[in-house]
Design a protein around this motif. Structure first.
Motif, PDB file in Angstrom:
ATOM      1  N   ILE A  80       0.853  -1.179   0.000  1.00 52.22           N
ATOM      2  CA  ILE A  80       0.000   0.000   0.000  1.00 52.22           C
ATOM      3  C   ILE A  80       0.892   1.233   0.000  1.00 52.22           C
ATOM      4  O   ILE A  80       1.530   1.524   1.004  1.00 52.22           O
ATOM      5  N   PRO A  81       0.979   1.948  -1.116  1.00 53.62           N
ATOM      6  CA  PRO A  81       1.939   3.049  -1.196  1.00 53.62           C
ATOM      7  C   PRO A  81       1.397   4.288  -0.499  1.00 53.62           C
ATOM      8  O   PRO A  81       0.195   4.435  -0.328  1.00 53.62           O
ATOM      9  N   PRO A  82       2.266   5.169  -0.084  1.00 49.49           N
ATOM     10  CA  PRO A  82       1.787   6.453   0.426  1.00 49.49           C
ATOM     11  C   PRO A  82       1.227   7.260  -0.730  1.00 49.49           C
ATOM     12  O   PRO A  82       1.527   7.001  -1.886  1.00 49.49           O
ATOM     13  N   SER A  83       0.404   8.219  -0.380  1.00 52.14           N
ATOM     14  CA  SER A  83      -0.306   8.925  -1.430  1.00 52.14           C
ATOM     15  C   SER A  83       0.643   9.810  -2.224  1.00 52.14           C
ATOM     16  O   SER A  83       1.402  10.574  -1.651  1.00 52.14           O
ATOM     17  N   PRO A  84       0.629   9.700  -3.548  1.00 51.03           N
ATOM     18  CA  PRO A  84       1.451  10.620  -4.332  1.00 51.03           C
ATOM     19  C   PRO A  84       0.814  11.984  -4.475  1.00 51.03           C
ATOM     20  O   PRO A  84       1.450  12.917  -4.921  1.00 51.03           O
ATOM     21  N   PHE A  85      -0.473  12.084  -4.136  1.00 56.16           N
ATOM     22  CA  PHE A  85      -1.144  13.367  -4.292  1.00 56.16           C
ATOM     23  C   PHE A  85      -0.910  14.205  -3.053  1.00 56.16           C
ATOM     24  O   PHE A  85      -1.067  13.726  -1.945  1.00 56.16           O
ATOM     25  N   ARG A 138      -1.345  16.334   0.002  1.00 55.50           N
ATOM     26  CA  ARG A 138      -2.477  16.572   0.896  1.00 55.50           C
ATOM     27  C   ARG A 138      -2.223  17.864   1.643  1.00 55.50           C
ATOM     28  O   ARG A 138      -1.715  17.859   2.748  1.00 55.50           O
ATOM     29  N   TRP A 165      -5.697   3.598  -0.572  1.00 54.03           N
ATOM     30  CA  TRP A 165      -5.166   3.122  -1.849  1.00 54.03           C
ATOM     31  C   TRP A 165      -6.285   2.976  -2.877  1.00 54.03           C
ATOM     32  O   TRP A 165      -6.137   3.381  -4.038  1.00 54.03           O
ATOM     33  N   GLN A 195      -7.462   6.306  -4.306  1.00 53.40           N
ATOM     34  CA  GLN A 195      -6.618   6.825  -5.379  1.00 53.40           C
ATOM     35  C   GLN A 195      -6.786   6.034  -6.658  1.00 53.40           C
ATOM     36  O   GLN A 195      -6.879   6.594  -7.754  1.00 53.40           O
TER      37      GLN A 195
END
Lengths: 184, 511
Positions: A6-11, A13, B499, B502
């Motif tokens: 589960i990657p950290p959000s690239p968007f 915040r 996740w 997104q």
């Protein structure tokens, strides 16, 4: 094949427009007006029934009449007060703990404090949008936004008593989608 | 009344003046369809009624309804343009409906025994959304119906002219001219299906309900007669308690066997000749012994999948695979494509899923377990109603009512086993949940098909630091289990929720 981590959000915040927004103060009265009668009436009915049962039981057991003029009426009034009070408390809680947020992923709505629910409608999943304004809401510049999806359980996600400008802004943002889809 | 092949006409005249009419015998089937809801009460009335003349007045309403439907048949016209089906109905209030072929998700062709007698079929065309079919043709000639179905499948493109050209062209194009059979049920499989299913019980329940609504005394009289015979026999033979019990169990067993035999018969009747075939991107299911059903849908329209394995399934080493399509909101089982594999071995089901969802890698899915320490929360819902039932039985029957509490240890064992089995799988293209122990099911969907998400926490969840994740899909009927992961540790739930949010916003909705 490894499962996706589960990657950290690239968007990004950032706070500001992306933060959780509360409902405007003038919406509080509408929440109260919604919850109080809805709970006061069943409370009154329950109190009346309880008063009747109490008077019947006390008469049946030969204890004499209860030390109040009319147990049923007293029960009704108590029930009304209790239901109304509970409705007041519930309405206040509903108002305070309804939050919404529009970010890069779509609309998120958070409700409740004891039973917490957060509903997310991704921007790509919006089918159509409704803006509903009752007479009380029109006087206070509020609106209810209903976002329809193609789902079954959450086919209509509603945010009640939003500020009118916010509601229109949400509606315009969420309605902007380009459907490149072909069918089959 | 037309006998020419169903090629789309060159002119656009059909767009506003559809000319084709339904089969001349349509009036009979329209009438029968209207009367079908009144058949059982009518029969009960005539057979068991007391001959009261006043009970015949509602028949006037039935008559009016029948005349209205006949009128509708006479004003029905349909036509075909290059891209759409045009339907005109009504005379006082005319409606012209244009249904583009591209928007038709599901085509159902049905034949009951009466239909087969006349060589006709009923056609229903469904699109996504709505509970009524877009176009319902009752009835067409069978050849016309199948030609219409294949026209819809080809999206209105004209048929290749000669058979020789067709096979050459298709061989050159590399696409199969004939559909590939994915699953065909033999009679042995049908018998297994009958053993597994509850159809007999449902049918008997429906019949009981229908007859008891007519106000006749059929069931109470029958019950009294049977009970009288039973009591008389046991009194003559002077049974003691133990033999009463044995007799009661034998009667129950007899009822169960009769119901199962009924299920077997129904399964053979409804699923004889079951064939699941694939033609390009369309899946077609055909089944039925006396009445034939033929339903097809595009593979892409499948929203969610359910793989079931109940207790009897496990005894027979079989599973069943069902799907939700976006049009399947009605409860009628014959309408939409619902059952891909009513009964099949586990390997056959896996092969089917792998074949239809090649990108999802179903067999390679890594399952993550939901922590088992929440087992007691699965046990909790059983407590209140068991106590209630035990209290009621004790109040009525005395001490023996406490036997109802024996359900609790079983519920605890079941809850523990369920907690140990529960898990979820999260792939690049697929999200899956597995639940259950006695009756197991796997519920999964492509990530593209997910609609809205919900993360919910009850007060108990907040104390135990867990959360429930709900994933919504389109067309999930009441029979499908929900796609949700319960008792997930909070950090995992938040991570998956984030996740998926997104991913869903990145991927366009592929309807």
């Amino acid at each position: 094949m490894n499962p996706p981590s589960i990657p950290p959000s690239p968007f990004p915040r950032t706070d500001g427009d992306d933060a959780w927004q509360a409902l405007p103060l003038r919406a509080r009265a509408l929440f109260l007006l919604g919850a109080m009668p809805a709970l006061a009436v069943p409370g009154a009915v329950t109190g009346y029934i309880a008063g009747r049962i109490a008077s019947a039981l006390s008469a049946g057991r030969g204890l004499g009449a209860l030390p109040m003029p009319d147990p049923a009426l007293a029960g009704l009034l108590l029930g009304l007060l209790a239901g109304g009070g509970f409705g007041l408390w519930l309405g206040l809680k509903q108002y305070r703990y309804t939050l919404w947020r529009l970010d890069a992923d779509g609309l998120a709505v958070r409700r409740g404090r004891m039973w917490q629910r957060e509903t997310r409608v991704p921007a790509t999943r919006v089918q159509h949008l409704d803006l509903k304004r009752g007479p009380l809401q029109r006087r206070r510049r509020l609106a209810t936004l209903v976002v329809h999806t193609a789902g079954t359980r959450h086919s209509a996600v509603a945010v009640a008593n939003l500020d009118l400008d916010d509601a229109e802004r949400l509606r315009d943002r969420l309605a902007r989608q380009i459907d490149h889809d072909d069918d089959d | 009344m037309t006998t020419e092949p169903l090629d789309p006409p060159a002119s656009e005249a059909a767009a506003t003046q559809p000319q084709r009419r339904l089969h001349p015998m349509s009036w009979l089937f329209v009438l029968l369809a209207q009367l079908k809801q009144f058949i059982v009460p009518l029969i009960a009335l005539f057979l068991f009624g007391r001959g009261d003349r006043n009970e015949l007045w509602p028949l006037i309403g039935v008559g009016v309804l029948a005349v209205a439907s006949l009128w509708q048949y006479f004003t029905y016209r349909y036509g075909l343009t290059a891209e759409a089906l045009v339907v005109r109905e009504g005379w006082f209030e005319r409606s012209l409906r244009v249904v583009p072929f591209a928007r038709i998700h599901n085509v159902a062709v049905q034949q009951s025994v009466l239909h087969r007698l006349f060589g006709v079929a009923e056609v229903r065309l469904e699109s996504a959304g709505g509970t009524k079919p877009e176009a319902q043709m009752r009835v067409l000639k069978l050849a016309d119906a199948l030609a219409l179905e294949s026209l819809v499948r080809r999206r209105g493109a004209p048929l290749p002219q000669a058979a020789g050209e067709a096979s050459a062209a298709s061989a050159a194009a590399g696409s199969p001219a004939t559909p590939t059979v994915l699953l065909a049920l033999s009679t042995g499989e049908l018998l297994r299906l009958g053993l597994v299913s509850n159809r007999g019980m449902i049918l008997v329940g429906a019949a009981v309900a229908a007859f008891s609504q007519t106000g006749s005394r059929v069931w109470p009289d029958l019950f009294e007669d049977v009970a009288g015979i039973w009591m008389g026999w046991t009194d003559r033979h002077h049974f003691d308690t133990f033999q009463y019990l044995l007799g009661g169990i034998a009667v129950l067993l007899g009822i169960v066997i009769v119901l199962r035999l009924l299920s077997l018969a129904l399964a053979v009747l409804q699923y004889h000749g079951f064939v699941l075939s694939q033609d390009g991107r369309r899946l077609t299911v055909e089944r039925g012994l006396l009445a034939r059903w033929r339903t097809s849908a595009s593979r892409r329209r499948i929203q969610a999948w359910t793989l079931r394995e109940g207790m009897v399934h496990r005894l027979l080493a079989r599973r069943s695979l069902e799907v939700d399509t976006a049009a399947s909101e009605e409860s009628g089982q014959s309408r939409a494509l619902r059952e891909l594999a009513p009964i099949a071995t586990a390997q056959a089901c896996d092969r089917l899923i792998e074949g239809l969802l090649p990108d999802a890698r179903w067999t390679g899915l890594v399952w993550r377990a939901v922590p088992a320490y929440s087992w007691w929360r699965r046990f909790l819902p059983a407590l209140p109603w068991t106590l209630l039932v035990a209290a009621a039985l004790t109040w009525r029957f005395g001490g023996w009512g406490a036997l109802a509490l024996a359900w609790l240890p079983w519920a605890a064992v079941s809850a523990r086993a369920q907690a140990h089995r529960a898990g979820y799988g999260l792939g690049e293209e697929l999200v899956a949940v597995r639940e259950g122990w006695w009756s197991r099911h796997w519920r999964f969907a492509e990530i593209d098909k997910l609609q809205a998400l919900r993360l919910s926490r009850s007060p108990l969840d907040r104390r135990c630091a867990t959360a429930t994740l709900w994933l919504d899909t389109a067309g999930a009927g009441a029979r499908s289990p929900p796609l949700r992961i319960r008792f997930l540790p909070e950090a995992d739930a938040q991570a998956i929720y984030g996740w998926l949010s997104q991913e869903l916003s990145r991927r366009p909705l592929r309807w």
